[in-house]
Design a protein around this motif. Sequence first.
Motif, PDB file in Angstrom:
ATOM      1  N   LYS B  12       0.831  -1.190   0.000  1.00 20.17           N
ATOM      2  CA  LYS B  12       0.000   0.000   0.000  1.00 20.17           C
ATOM      3  C   LYS B  12       0.865   1.239   0.000  1.00 20.17           C
ATOM      4  O   LYS B  12       1.828   1.322   0.749  1.00 20.17           O
ATOM      5  CB  LYS B  12      -0.885  -0.021   1.238  1.00 20.17           C
ATOM      6  N   LYS B  13       0.500   2.180  -0.853  1.00 21.66           N
ATOM      7  CA  LYS B  13       1.256   3.419  -0.887  1.00 21.66           C
ATOM      8  C   LYS B  13       0.302   4.581  -0.928  1.00 21.66           C
ATOM      9  O   LYS B  13      -0.786   4.493  -1.500  1.00 21.66           O
ATOM     10  CB  LYS B  13       2.163   3.460  -2.123  1.00 21.66           C
ATOM     11  N   LYS B  14       0.762   5.674  -0.322  1.00 21.17           N
ATOM     12  CA  LYS B  14      -0.030   6.891  -0.388  1.00 21.17           C
ATOM     13  C   LYS B  14       0.725   7.869  -1.257  1.00 21.17           C
ATOM     14  O   LYS B  14       1.903   8.125  -1.028  1.00 21.17           O
ATOM     15  CB  LYS B  14      -0.188   7.458   1.019  1.00 21.17           C
ATOM     16  N   PRO B  86      -0.140   1.214  -9.657  1.00 20.56           N
ATOM     17  CA  PRO B  86      -1.187   0.642  -8.812  1.00 20.56           C
ATOM     18  C   PRO B  86      -1.892  -0.527  -9.482  1.00 20.56           C
ATOM     19  O   PRO B  86      -2.011  -0.574 -10.701  1.00 20.56           O
ATOM     20  CB  PRO B  86      -2.153   1.809  -8.627  1.00 20.56           C
ATOM     21  N   PRO B  90      -7.057   3.425  -7.596  1.00 25.39           N
ATOM     22  CA  PRO B  90      -6.648   4.027  -6.328  1.00 25.39           C
ATOM     23  C   PRO B  90      -7.831   4.727  -5.666  1.00 25.39           C
ATOM     24  O   PRO B  90      -8.761   5.154  -6.346  1.00 25.39           O
ATOM     25  CB  PRO B  90      -5.599   5.057  -6.751  1.00 25.39           C
ATOM     26  N   GLU B 106      -4.635   6.605  -2.590  1.00 22.32           N
ATOM     27  CA  GLU B 106      -4.212   5.449  -1.831  1.00 22.32           C
ATOM     28  C   GLU B 106      -4.179   4.287  -2.807  1.00 22.32           C
ATOM     29  O   GLU B 106      -5.211   3.846  -3.297  1.00 22.32           O
ATOM     30  CB  GLU B 106      -5.208   5.188  -0.703  1.00 22.32           C
ATOM     31  N   CYS B 107      -2.993   3.831  -3.117  1.00 18.50           N
ATOM     32  CA  CYS B 107      -2.863   2.803  -4.144  1.00 18.50           C
ATOM     33  C   CYS B 107      -2.417   1.497  -3.523  1.00 18.50           C
ATOM     34  O   CYS B 107      -1.629   1.479  -2.586  1.00 18.50           O
ATOM     35  CB  CYS B 107      -1.802   3.152  -5.169  1.00 18.50           C
ATOM     36  N   GLU B 108      -2.897   0.442  -4.113  1.00 18.80           N
ATOM     37  CA  GLU B 108      -2.322  -0.847  -3.794  1.00 18.80           C
ATOM     38  C   GLU B 108      -1.337  -1.190  -4.901  1.00 18.80           C
ATOM     39  O   GLU B 108      -1.631  -0.995  -6.064  1.00 18.80           O
ATOM     40  CB  GLU B 108      -3.413  -1.896  -3.700  1.00 18.80           C
ATOM     41  N   PRO B 301      -1.903  -7.800  -2.368  1.00 16.37           N
ATOM     42  CA  PRO B 301      -2.775  -6.629  -2.288  1.00 16.37           C
ATOM     43  C   PRO B 301      -4.233  -7.053  -2.163  1.00 16.37           C
ATOM     44  O   PRO B 301      -4.676  -7.951  -2.855  1.00 16.37           O
ATOM     45  CB  PRO B 301      -2.545  -5.911  -3.623  1.00 16.37           C
TER      46      PRO B 301
END
Lengths: 97, 425
Positions: B12-14, B86, B90, B106-108, B301
């Motif tokens: 997970k990334k923001k 992603p 997202p 907010e991406c996986e 994810p």
Amino acid sequence: MNEYDIIRRPIITEKSTLLKDNGNQYVFEVHRGANKIEIKHAVEKLFKVKVLSVSVSNTEGKKKRLGRFAGKRSDWKKAIVKLSPKDKILIFEGAGA
Amino acid sequence: MKVQVENIDSVKKKVEVLLLEEEINAIRESIYSELQKQAKIKGFRPGKVPRPMIISYYKDYINDELKKRMVQETMYEALNEAKVNPVGQPLVDFIDEADRQGYVLECEVLPDIELPPYKGIEVEVEQIKVSDDEVAKRIEGLQQMHAEIVAKESDRGARKGDLVVIKYQGYEDGKPVKDIGTEAYPLELGSSTLMPEFENALMGMKENEEKEIPVSFPEDYPDKDIAKRTLQFKVMMKEIKEKRLPEVNDEFAKDLNFDNMDALHKGLRDEILKEKENVRGREIAQKIMDALIGGVEIPVPKTLLERRIAAMMEEAKSRFKADRLTEEEAKAIDERFREDFEKSAEARIKGEILVTKISEKEGIDADENDVQERIKKIAEDAKRPLNDVRNFYEQYNLLNNLRSSIIEERTINFLRDNAVIKEKS
């Protein structure tokens, strides 16, 4: 007759917008029995502005017919109010929408 | 545009995207000029509405549109800049503060994993052997396929292997049961299409003979209407036909486009060998994947997993003829299979992540030509016009899937070529 009876509604159209932009003039529908002086006072009181001049004209209601029934929309009085260059009325800027 | 990436966890990334004043104004401007062309407000001709009027009339629309376009126009670029790729959509959250305007994605993402050693994996498989038995069975199957149906010669009773036509009517308590009964029902004896006690009773019956057969249906009989009931069947044997199998000789081989029996044997043997090799190839691939997945921790994810499970459920339901399922049944399937699906979906995704990473590292790729080649092959296999197939893939946007499946295939081949395959002796 109080101010709210005199000033019926603002007329917001292309033409009135032009008048506003070019000469700081604002257009209203007013009570048919009101005179220039009453209109001037009413606008000054309601919008807290200084009125330089008022022009009025009687506008005849459009004749409409629905099939065989002929009718007529009410006649009304139009007032074009010139304000002092410092003043403006916000309704005409779209604020009333 | 300012882009900032924050790692939440391995999948997970923001991504925070802040836009400059000018960028936002440019978007706003384009919305205005579009609106100005179409806006219809009483008292103004279309296209002549002054801008302040438009802004105040369409305030909410403009705000929504602005957000939408902000993301639409800059997300791709921002993700590129952030080097975030992603999976799935997202989640977007907007920032609207006086000096900070933009949004947070907010991406996986696919996890960054340490690849386990993937060359020289040892795999043990069974040796491929084709026994004479298997060939003989295959020949028997061919015989059945080319069997001739002839009237029986003597006035004998029906026996196993015969094709018979029967007329029957089911009775319960002496009364005929509706819908259970027919004038002519073709049946191969011994094929166990019907209840065994019923078929057994038919054996030995002669043509035009009549018989009553009691049959009690078990509780788990598929047809719910008659499960657990005992019915009396009045049966008449209408016709008995014999199935005559062709003799196995050179003639038979020639009918099947082989020169003689020896060639037939050899041909079948090769065919079986090929099938087994195919099966074993898949087995090897599976074992390699198992070994790889077992050797490394891969976070999966969540959206990807959920999506995969949903797709599998959908497929399962369509196999069950979903339109005939009641809501409760559909729900039951959901619950029953969810766990299984979750596991296999997870394994599949892990495998895909590994394959993707390996293909990236090894530079295994597929280009437009490969995709076109593949489409050609699919068209040939399906015996459909090439253009139809191509249009189908383009229409449903499947070209990319096709491409990744080619890459996957090549990677797996690569893994297999680099694996150490041992045969069990």
